[in-house]
Design a protein around this motif. Structure first.
Motif, PDB file in Angstrom:
ATOM      1  N   UNK A 133      44.538  50.076  42.624  1.00 24.48           N
ATOM      2  CA  UNK A 133      43.407  49.148  42.788  1.00 24.48           C
ATOM      3  C   UNK A 133      43.003  48.474  41.487  1.00 24.48           C
ATOM      4  N   UNK A 134      43.946  48.286  40.581  1.00 27.14           N
ATOM      5  CA  UNK A 134      43.596  47.676  39.298  1.00 27.14           C
ATOM      6  C   UNK A 134      43.515  46.150  39.366  1.00 27.14           C
ATOM      7  N   UNK A 135      44.243  45.543  40.307  1.00 29.22           N
ATOM      8  CA  UNK A 135      44.283  44.085  40.364  1.00 29.22           C
ATOM      9  C   UNK A 135      43.009  43.572  41.035  1.00 29.22           C
ATOM     10  N   UNK A 136      42.232  42.769  40.319  1.00 27.32           N
ATOM     11  CA  UNK A 136      40.900  42.416  40.800  1.00 27.32           C
ATOM     12  C   UNK A 136      40.915  41.560  42.066  1.00 27.32           C
ATOM     13  N   UNK A 137      41.960  40.756  42.266  1.00 28.86           N
ATOM     14  CA  UNK A 137      42.005  39.883  43.456  1.00 28.86           C
ATOM     15  C   UNK A 137      42.525  40.597  44.700  1.00 28.86           C
ATOM     16  N   UNK A 138      43.066  41.792  44.517  1.00 30.67           N
ATOM     17  CA  UNK A 138      43.769  42.479  45.597  1.00 30.67           C
ATOM     18  C   UNK A 138      43.051  43.763  46.006  1.00 30.67           C
TER      19      UNK A 138
ATOM     20  N   UNK B  49      49.959  49.114  39.574  1.00 31.73           N
ATOM     21  CA  UNK B  49      48.600  48.578  39.370  1.00 31.73           C
ATOM     22  C   UNK B  49      47.951  48.231  40.706  1.00 31.73           C
TER      23      UNK B  49
ATOM     24  N   UNK C 248      34.815  51.664  48.202  1.00 35.18           N
ATOM     25  CA  UNK C 248      35.768  50.980  47.321  1.00 35.18           C
ATOM     26  C   UNK C 248      35.885  49.511  47.701  1.00 35.18           C
TER      27      UNK C 248
ATOM     28  N   UNK D 165      32.761  47.557  46.771  1.00 34.15           N
ATOM     29  CA  UNK D 165      32.680  47.487  45.315  1.00 34.15           C
ATOM     30  C   UNK D 165      33.595  46.383  44.786  1.00 34.15           C
ATOM     31  N   UNK D 166      34.820  46.385  45.272  1.00 33.12           N
ATOM     32  CA  UNK D 166      35.793  45.417  44.779  1.00 33.12           C
ATOM     33  C   UNK D 166      35.485  44.004  45.290  1.00 33.12           C
TER      34      UNK D 166
ATOM     35  N   UNK E 174      53.543  46.548  37.986  1.00 36.22           N
ATOM     36  CA  UNK E 174      52.640  45.746  38.808  1.00 36.22           C
ATOM     37  C   UNK E 174      52.346  46.454  40.134  1.00 36.22           C
TER      38      UNK E 174
ATOM     39  N   UNK F 126      32.592  42.681  43.194  1.00 39.14           N
ATOM     40  CA  UNK F 126      33.006  42.276  41.846  1.00 39.14           C
ATOM     41  C   UNK F 126      33.767  40.967  41.904  1.00 39.14           C
TER      42      UNK F 126
ATOM     43  N   UNK G  23      38.662  59.485  42.191  1.00 37.50           N
ATOM     44  CA  UNK G  23      39.336  58.195  42.082  1.00 37.50           C
ATOM     45  C   UNK G  23      39.978  58.040  40.702  1.00 37.50           C
TER      46      UNK G  23
END
Lengths: 96, 202
Positions: free
Chosen positions: B130-135, B126, B183, B186-187, B123, B190, B30
């Motif tokens: 998978x960097x955007x925490x809400x998405x 990102x 994944x 996990x997301x 963006x 979080x 990953x």
């Protein structure tokens, strides 16, 4: 097993396990709760591997991999910019 | 210090040896492997809705807008909670989030000139990593021909019984693989459970 039995007085299990574990000086991102930083980090020295069950070593390796995966992810995470989120709400039905 | 036996509680226990090996190899790779490896075809014909499933034909509303339409969604509810074979005193509702088309979204951002092309490109990258925490990003795969994503905070719910399991084969777009599911959880965890509130509640 015979090997362990023969050396049990030389390398008692508690001593071996204690020496095999230490708290790693991990520098994680600020957003990780502090207690996560205190996760034990397993280091098996070559001479110790033969006295520790393989499954124990494997489990520590897996946990370390999960931990590093989580740290890397959290370090990279970011919020969506407000103006970008606003567009999605305004054009909701055109984007689904 | 965590007890050695306690560590095992945090490791997957239900996987075969080869599946577990695959999972850890994927976690190691990953985020270079955010592709069709996130999906599995093994359960496409099962009459069970799995957490993280992509399914089409769910009713969606985006309050306060009162419009309701059928669209593609991703199931957020736990598999066990919505399994009709599990008897419960309280009938669970099925929670889900609508899927958005990433390509269309990027086009909208560009058309509105909301930011520089370079910032929009960054963006999109990102989102894909998978960097955007809400998405949660969903790469094309399964029955999806284009990249998609969901927002964890755009949740709808419906009566669990109202979703017919018999026609899932036609309506299911994908089921997450062990790796994709990891994944996803996990997301999701979080997003809802991170300890960053910074409020002393007592």
């Amino acid at each position: 097993m015979l090997d362990i039995a023969l050396n049990i007085s030389k390398y008692s299990i508690p001593t071996t396990l204690t020496s095999a574990l230490h708290v790693a000086p991990i520098t994680g991102p600020n957003q990780i709760p502090r207690e996560y930083h205190a996760l034990p980090y397993f280091v098996a020295r070559p001479w110790e591997e033969q006295y520790l069950p393989k499954t124990l070593i494997d489990d520590h390796g897996k946990l370390e991999r999960i931990y590093q995966f989580a740290v890397n992810w959290l370090q990279e995470s970011e919020d969506i910019p407000d103006e970008f989120a606003k567009i999605l709400n305004e054009d909701f039905w055109e984007i689904v | 210090m965590i007890d050695l036996n306690e560590i095992k509680l945090y490791l997957p226990k239900y996987l075969s040896e080869s599946s577990e090996q695959d999972l850890f190899e994927n976690l190691k790779d990953f985020p270079q492997n955010l592709d069709a490896r996130m999906y599995t075809t093994r359960h496409l014909d099962d009459e069970v809705i799995f957490q993280g499933d992509g399914i089409e034909g769910f009713l969606v509303i985006n309050l306060p807008d009162r419009t309701i339409k059928e669209t593609k969604v991703v199931v957020l509810s736990n598999t066990c909670d919505i399994d009709l074979n599990n008897f419960r005193l309280h009938f669970s509702s099925l929670c889900y989030s609508p899927m958005f088309d990433l390509g269309k979204y990027i086009q909208k951002l560009e058309a509105r000139q909301i930011a520089s092309p370079e910032r929009i490109r960054q963006f999109a990258e990102s989102v894909r990593r998978q960097k955007i925490s809400q998405i949660f990003f969903l790469p094309k795969g399964g029955k999806m021909s284009s990249d998609a994503f969901i927002f964890f905070d755009k949740i709808n719910s419906c009566d669990n019984d109202s979703i017919l399991r018999q026609n899932l084969t036609q309506k299911r777009l994908f089921t997450l693989s062990n790796y994709g599911f990891y994944l996803f959880l996990f997301k999701l965890s979080i997003h809802f459970s991170r300890v960053r509130e910074a409020v002393d509640r007592d």
